[in-house]
Design a protein around this motif. Sequence first.
Motif, PDB file in Angstrom:
ATOM      1  N   MET A   1     -11.201   2.639   0.413  1.00  0.00           N
ATOM      2  CA  MET A   1     -10.122   2.502   1.394  1.00  0.00           C
ATOM      3  C   MET A   1     -10.274   3.582   2.455  1.00  0.00           C
ATOM      4  SD  MET A   1      -5.984   2.750   0.835  1.00  0.00           S
ATOM      5  CE  MET A   1      -5.961   1.329  -0.257  1.00  0.00           C
ATOM      6  N   ASN A   2     -10.002   3.192   3.678  1.00  0.00           N
ATOM      7  CA  ASN A   2     -10.077   4.124   4.799  1.00  0.00           C
ATOM      8  C   ASN A   2      -8.716   4.264   5.457  1.00  0.00           C
ATOM      9  OD1 ASN A   2     -12.854   4.507   4.464  1.00  0.00           O
ATOM     10  ND2 ASN A   2     -13.326   2.704   5.719  1.00  0.00           N
ATOM     11  N   ALA A   3      -8.450   5.446   5.957  1.00  0.00           N
ATOM     12  CA  ALA A   3      -7.212   5.711   6.695  1.00  0.00           C
ATOM     13  C   ALA A   3      -7.437   6.948   7.544  1.00  0.00           C
ATOM     14  CB  ALA A   3      -6.039   5.927   5.746  1.00  0.00           C
ATOM     15  N   ALA A   4      -6.875   6.956   8.708  1.00  0.00           N
ATOM     16  CA  ALA A   4      -7.036   8.097   9.608  1.00  0.00           C
ATOM     17  C   ALA A   4      -6.573   9.379   8.936  1.00  0.00           C
ATOM     18  CB  ALA A   4      -6.246   7.851  10.893  1.00  0.00           C
ATOM     19  N   PRO A   5      -7.272  10.477   9.168  1.00  0.00           N
ATOM     20  CA  PRO A   5      -6.867  11.757   8.573  1.00  0.00           C
ATOM     21  C   PRO A   5      -5.392  12.083   8.816  1.00  0.00           C
ATOM     22  CG  PRO A   5      -9.030  11.965   9.568  1.00  0.00           C
ATOM     23  CD  PRO A   5      -8.522  10.604   9.969  1.00  0.00           C
ATOM     24  N   ALA A   6      -4.900  11.766  10.010  1.00  0.00           N
ATOM     25  CA  ALA A   6      -3.493  12.057  10.314  1.00  0.00           C
ATOM     26  C   ALA A   6      -2.557  11.251   9.416  1.00  0.00           C
ATOM     27  CB  ALA A   6      -3.203  11.748  11.781  1.00  0.00           C
ATOM     28  N   ASP A   7      -2.954   9.994   9.118  1.00  0.00           N
ATOM     29  CA  ASP A   7      -2.143   9.163   8.232  1.00  0.00           C
ATOM     30  C   ASP A   7      -2.171   9.708   6.802  1.00  0.00           C
ATOM     31  OD1 ASP A   7      -1.370   7.413  10.235  1.00  0.00           O
ATOM     32  OD2 ASP A   7      -3.109   6.086   9.940  1.00  0.00           O
ATOM     33  N   GLN A   8      -3.324  10.220   6.398  1.00  0.00           N
ATOM     34  CA  GLN A   8      -3.421  10.792   5.050  1.00  0.00           C
ATOM     35  C   GLN A   8      -2.553  12.042   4.935  1.00  0.00           C
ATOM     36  OE1 GLN A   8      -7.351  11.018   3.212  1.00  0.00           O
ATOM     37  NE2 GLN A   8      -8.207   9.721   4.851  1.00  0.00           N
ATOM     38  N   ILE A   9      -2.588  12.860   5.968  1.00  0.00           N
ATOM     39  CA  ILE A   9      -1.745  14.065   5.967  1.00  0.00           C
ATOM     40  C   ILE A   9      -0.270  13.679   5.990  1.00  0.00           C
ATOM     41  CG2 ILE A   9      -1.075  16.073   7.344  1.00  0.00           C
ATOM     42  CD1 ILE A   9      -4.013  16.387   8.108  1.00  0.00           C
ATOM     43  N   ARG A  10       0.031  12.609   6.717  1.00  0.00           N
ATOM     44  CA  ARG A  10       1.418  12.124   6.763  1.00  0.00           C
ATOM     45  C   ARG A  10       1.878  11.699   5.365  1.00  0.00           C
ATOM     46  NH1 ARG A  10       0.706   9.005  10.719  1.00  0.00           N
ATOM     47  NH2 ARG A  10       1.340  10.498  12.327  1.00  0.00           N
TER      48      ARG A  10
ATOM     49  N   PRO B   1      -0.105   3.511   7.037  1.00  0.00           N
ATOM     50  CA  PRO B   1      -0.644   2.161   6.851  1.00  0.00           C
ATOM     51  C   PRO B   1      -0.166   1.546   5.539  1.00  0.00           C
ATOM     52  CG  PRO B   1      -2.347   3.622   7.670  1.00  0.00           C
ATOM     53  CD  PRO B   1      -1.158   4.484   7.362  1.00  0.00           C
ATOM     54  N   ALA B   2       0.148   0.270   5.578  1.00  0.00           N
ATOM     55  CA  ALA B   2       0.743  -0.413   4.432  1.00  0.00           C
ATOM     56  C   ALA B   2      -0.123  -0.343   3.182  1.00  0.00           C
ATOM     57  CB  ALA B   2       1.034  -1.871   4.786  1.00  0.00           C
ATOM     58  N   ASP B   3      -1.444  -0.513   3.335  1.00  0.00           N
ATOM     59  CA  ASP B   3      -2.304  -0.505   2.150  1.00  0.00           C
ATOM     60  C   ASP B   3      -2.382   0.882   1.521  1.00  0.00           C
ATOM     61  OD1 ASP B   3      -3.670   0.535   4.305  1.00  0.00           O
ATOM     62  OD2 ASP B   3      -5.593  -0.419   3.835  1.00  0.00           O
ATOM     63  N   LEU B   4      -2.381   1.917   2.358  1.00  0.00           N
ATOM     64  CA  LEU B   4      -2.398   3.285   1.851  1.00  0.00           C
ATOM     65  C   LEU B   4      -1.081   3.603   1.145  1.00  0.00           C
ATOM     66  CD1 LEU B   4      -3.776   6.035   1.609  1.00  0.00           C
ATOM     67  CD2 LEU B   4      -2.851   6.625   3.866  1.00  0.00           C
ATOM     68  N   LEU B   5       0.013   3.188   1.729  1.00  0.00           N
ATOM     69  CA  LEU B   5       1.328   3.439   1.138  1.00  0.00           C
ATOM     70  C   LEU B   5       1.473   2.684  -0.188  1.00  0.00           C
ATOM     71  CD1 LEU B   5       4.037   4.888   1.608  1.00  0.00           C
ATOM     72  CD2 LEU B   5       4.881   2.780   2.672  1.00  0.00           C
ATOM     73  N   LYS B   6       0.931   1.483  -0.248  1.00  0.00           N
ATOM     74  CA  LYS B   6       0.998   0.691  -1.474  1.00  0.00           C
ATOM     75  C   LYS B   6       0.240   1.391  -2.600  1.00  0.00           C
ATOM     76  CE  LYS B   6       0.016  -3.913  -3.361  1.00  0.00           C
ATOM     77  NZ  LYS B   6      -0.512  -5.267  -3.058  1.00  0.00           N
ATOM     78  N   LEU B   7      -0.952   1.912  -2.286  1.00  0.00           N
ATOM     79  CA  LEU B   7      -1.730   2.639  -3.281  1.00  0.00           C
ATOM     80  C   LEU B   7      -0.987   3.894  -3.722  1.00  0.00           C
ATOM     81  CD1 LEU B   7      -4.293   3.205  -4.924  1.00  0.00           C
ATOM     82  CD2 LEU B   7      -5.256   4.310  -2.872  1.00  0.00           C
ATOM     83  N   TYR B   8      -0.434   4.593  -2.770  1.00  0.00           N
ATOM     84  CA  TYR B   8       0.316   5.814  -3.066  1.00  0.00           C
ATOM     85  C   TYR B   8       1.483   5.519  -4.006  1.00  0.00           C
ATOM     86  CZ  TYR B   8       4.081   9.173  -2.367  1.00  0.00           C
ATOM     87  OH  TYR B   8       5.117  10.045  -2.578  1.00  0.00           O
ATOM     88  N   ASP B   9       2.264   4.478  -3.695  1.00  0.00           N
ATOM     89  CA  ASP B   9       3.425   4.133  -4.524  1.00  0.00           C
ATOM     90  C   ASP B   9       2.994   3.737  -5.937  1.00  0.00           C
ATOM     91  OD1 ASP B   9       5.455   4.648  -2.689  1.00  0.00           O
ATOM     92  OD2 ASP B   9       5.309   2.662  -1.777  1.00  0.00           O
ATOM     93  N   LYS B  10       1.874   3.030  -6.031  1.00  0.00           N
ATOM     94  CA  LYS B  10       1.367   2.638  -7.342  1.00  0.00           C
ATOM     95  C   LYS B  10       0.994   3.870  -8.168  1.00  0.00           C
ATOM     96  CE  LYS B  10      -2.400   0.104  -9.599  1.00  0.00           C
ATOM     97  NZ  LYS B  10      -3.625  -0.718  -9.400  1.00  0.00           N
ATOM     98  N   LEU B  11       0.257   4.785  -7.542  1.00  0.00           N
ATOM     99  CA  LEU B  11      -0.155   5.999  -8.243  1.00  0.00           C
ATOM    100  C   LEU B  11       1.050   6.886  -8.570  1.00  0.00           C
ATOM    101  CD1 LEU B  11      -3.356   6.876  -6.176  1.00  0.00           C
ATOM    102  CD2 LEU B  11      -3.256   5.975  -8.516  1.00  0.00           C
ATOM    103  N   ARG B  12       1.994   6.912  -7.683  1.00  0.00           N
ATOM    104  CA  ARG B  12       3.191   7.726  -7.919  1.00  0.00           C
ATOM    105  C   ARG B  12       3.923   7.244  -9.166  1.00  0.00           C
ATOM    106  NH1 ARG B  12       8.581   7.937  -5.797  1.00  0.00           N
ATOM    107  NH2 ARG B  12       8.236   5.978  -4.683  1.00  0.00           N
ATOM    108  N   GLY B  13       3.964   5.924  -9.361  1.00  0.00           N
ATOM    109  CA  GLY B  13       4.608   5.382 -10.545  1.00  0.00           C
ATOM    110  C   GLY B  13       3.857   5.697 -11.824  1.00  0.00           C
ATOM    111  N   GLN B  14       2.533   5.845 -11.690  1.00  0.00           N
ATOM    112  CA  GLN B  14       1.702   6.121 -12.866  1.00  0.00           C
ATOM    113  C   GLN B  14       1.587   7.600 -13.174  1.00  0.00           C
ATOM    114  OE1 GLN B  14      -1.997   4.335 -11.679  1.00  0.00           O
ATOM    115  NE2 GLN B  14      -1.372   2.232 -12.171  1.00  0.00           N
ATOM    116  N   GLN B  15       1.782   8.431 -12.179  1.00  0.00           N
ATOM    117  CA  GLN B  15       1.497   9.854 -12.312  1.00  0.00           C
ATOM    118  C   GLN B  15       2.751  10.746 -12.220  1.00  0.00           C
ATOM    119  OE1 GLN B  15      -1.395  11.076 -13.130  1.00  0.00           O
ATOM    120  NE2 GLN B  15      -2.578   9.193 -12.992  1.00  0.00           N
TER     121      GLN B  15
END
Length: 247
Positions: free
Chosen positions: A1-10, A179-193
């Motif tokens: 998955m790719n996302a702009a560095p600024a989005d990752q920092i966000r 970005p929606a795909d990055l946020l979706k991954l984040y939310d999934k991991l947040r629920g697991q971790q």
Amino acid sequence: MNAAPADQIRLLDVQALDVRLQQLAHRRRSLPEHAEIESLSKDHTQLRDLLVASQTEESDCAREQTKAEQDVDQVRQRAVRDQQRLDSGAVTSSKDLENLQREITSLAKRQGDLEDVVLEVMERREAAQERAAELTERVSSVEAKIADATGRRDAAFNEIDTEAASVTREREVVAGAVPADLLKLYDKLRGQQGGVGAAKLYQRTCQGCRQELAISDLNEVRAAAPDTVVRCENCGRILVRTSDSGL
């Protein structure tokens, strides 16, 4: 998955807001007033039970006293009638006179015994009344303490909920820019971790699991393109690279 560095920092900003929401929820659940109210409520229940028992005892004594007083009155009336018969001279037989006098004496003893019963019941009733009065005061005192603790708890609830609502609105704004795909991954991991889906890589250490990356893993992170979303090999969380990552 790719996302702009600024989005990752966000994403770290989103994580910080989520952590704050977790802290607020924990604080809401852990208010000292909860334990205080629970303890006071138990005291209140016990005191109410004791009060009801005392009131019941007083009521039982009242009925017992009434019955004993009625018995005394009946014996007294019968003794008065016998005495009137004796005084009237209507009874002339010596045997009848003897029997009547014996009955009057017996009734006097019976009346005395019953009056003792009345006094004993009155004492028990008075003790029950005093106990009930004392328990009534204690119940009222505990109820006042419960009301005070409940008021403090509700005030804390209002403060926490107001802040949580503000943080939630802020999160919606910040998360809306991810970005929606990055946020979706984040939310999934947040629920697991345990509520942490993204962590900063600081001085070669994942701030999510607090584990320093192995040299091989660190080399892979160094080689990854800036817009590549990398994951911690130890905990699987999204690793966000910044200027102080130690790369």
